[in-house]
Design a protein around this motif. Structure first.
Motif: not given
Length: 458
Positions: A35, A38, A42, A50, A175, A180-181, A183
């Motif tokens: 993660a 990713e 971002t 988020w 999450e 993201p899963c 994180s």
């Protein structure tokens, strides 16, 4: 130590949890590592969306989250609700300011070597391990997690074994907010397993709030692997009262400063150092205020002080008091373990302290205050600086020059003048000496787990 929720008000085990086995531990570390790439790529605006969504979810869960804190560590319900709200506010603070705090900064380019432009930028490190204590089960984690995630890092949480419900709540919060899963991931593991996680090459940095021995162990493992650490290792904060102070206001604030979170706060005032000219007045007001506090069920809103979080914690506090009394300290109020269920200890004030007493040098993690008489401001400063701790401090005086004099000389990470030490998202938080190093919160906190990259353009 088993991973279990034990209600401190009754001493009864509410729920036990199975630790993660090696396969699950590896899966979770791998998720955080995957993660990181990713999340680091971002945009800030998306991370802010988020984080704000996660803050909304936390506030929507206020009643349940606060009840969880009361059950797991005995925090009075009003203080538990305040902790939840503070967490949400801090999450929004970093959602709003992270991009500003980590913005590219232009530098004066060295023209002699042909540079057109130079600047610095902050880049995320990757996976950061957080080893966290039980006294603020949500707040201690959020003040790391909010800046770390907004900087583009991912987080692994090894929480204290007596607050597993809080740990598992945090495992899903981000999450649920959209991150993201992987994180932010909780590790239900024993303390003995932390060393291996620290040394895992996928973990790039470590933050710990806890005891001095735990800090030394984590710092040693991280140092062997050349990894960044931030340590907050407790304190024995001085609260100084000078003749020009508003003594009544100082005494009233001192009571709150000592018993916040049932006295289990690293940044709580613990040593009250009072100039001899106002000592008697302060001692009377302060002792009366401590004696009048309501000790009882943390679910009752009339309660001021609930139980200590663990039986061993109460035993440690009682041993410090008993040692001081055996060596001649005077008990002005409290001072003995009450009968009945739960891990309660009464608000206590000790005077007549001498250097051979353990409580003079050790941190007291419970509602016990040490009262000192100072002959002048030099003597007050000497007493304040005589411990190995250096987290925060408070000075009460009506003289601005005197306040500046203390602020320049107190060995502490912060000095609060005519107020109670507290942590705020806007202010850097951390200590010196054996209270640790590095800073949490503010711009300083989000930059701790970033690589400061210099960019030179010819």
């Amino acid at each position: 130590m088993p991973i279990a929720t034990v209600d401190p008000a009754t001493g009864e085990t509410v729920e036990k949890f199975a630790p993660h086995d090696e396969v699950e531990l590896e899966r979770r570390i791998a998720m955080a590592h995957a993660a990181a790439a990713e999340l680091g790529g971002t945009p800030f605006a998306r991370r802010a969306e988020w984080m704000t969504s996660a803050a909304d979810l936390l506030e929507a869960d206020l009643d349940g989250a606060a009840a969880m804190l009361v059950t797991e560590m005995g925090k009075p319900i009003g203080q538990a609700e305040a902790e939840v709200r503070k967490c949400a506010r801090t999450m929004r603070f970093y959602a709003e300011h992270a991009e500003e705090f980590l913005a590219e900064e232009p530098l004066r380019a060295p023209a002699a070597v042909g540079a057109r432009r130079a600047s610095t930028v902050y880049r995320p490190l990757g996976v950061v391990l957080a080893v966290m204590p039980w006294n603020y089960p949500l707040w201690q984690v959020i003040r790391f997690a909010a800046p770390a995630l907004m900087a583009g890092n991912t987080g692994l949480l090894k929480h204290a074994s007596n607050v597993p419900r809080a740990a598992l709540y945090l495992d899903t919060l981000f999450e649920r907010g959209g991150f993201p899963c992987g994180s932010f991931t909780t590790l239900l593991i024993a303390a003995a397993q932390v060393d291996a996680v620290v040394r895992d090459p996928r973990v790039r940095a470590v933050t710990l709030t806890g005891s001095e021995p735990a800090g030394r162990a984590v710092a040693a493992a991280a140092g062997a692997s050349i990894k960044k650490t931030v340590l907050e290792l407790g304190g024995s904060d001085p609260f100084l009262v000078m003749p020009t102070a508003d003594v009544a206001a100082a005494a009233a604030t001192a009571v709150r400063a000592r018993v916040q979170n049932n006295g289990q706060s690293c940044v709580a005032a613990k040593r009250f150092i009072v100039h001899t000219e106002v000592y008697d007045e302060f001692a009377e007001l302060f002792t009366r205020g401590m004696a009048e506090l309501v000790v009882g069920d943390p679910r009752d809103r009339r309660t001021d002080v609930g139980p200590l979080a663990t039986e061993s914690g109460r035993r440690d506090v009682a041993e410090l008091v008993d040692d001081a009394v055996a060596k001649g300290a005077e008990v002005l109020t409290g001072g003995s373990v009450p009968a009945g269920p739960g891990f309660f200890y009464p608000p206590t004030v000790l005077a007549g302290l001498t250097p051979e007493m353990r409580i003079v040098q050790e941190e007291t993690f419970g509602p016990v205050a040490s009262l000192y008489r100072a002959t002048d401001r030099d003597d007050a400063l000497r007493i304040a600086n005589q411990t190995d701790f250096g987290l925060s401090s408070a000075v009460w005086t009506g003289d601005d020059d005197e306040a500046d004099w203390f602020a320049e000389r107190l060995e502490a990470g912060a000095v609060f003048v005519n107020g109670m030490t507290a942590s705020y998202p806007e202010l850097p938080f951390g200590g010196m000496k054996v209270s640790g190093y590095g800073r949490e919160l503010s711009a300083a906190g989000i930059r701790e787990f970033c690589n400061l990259t210099t960019i030179w353009r010819g």
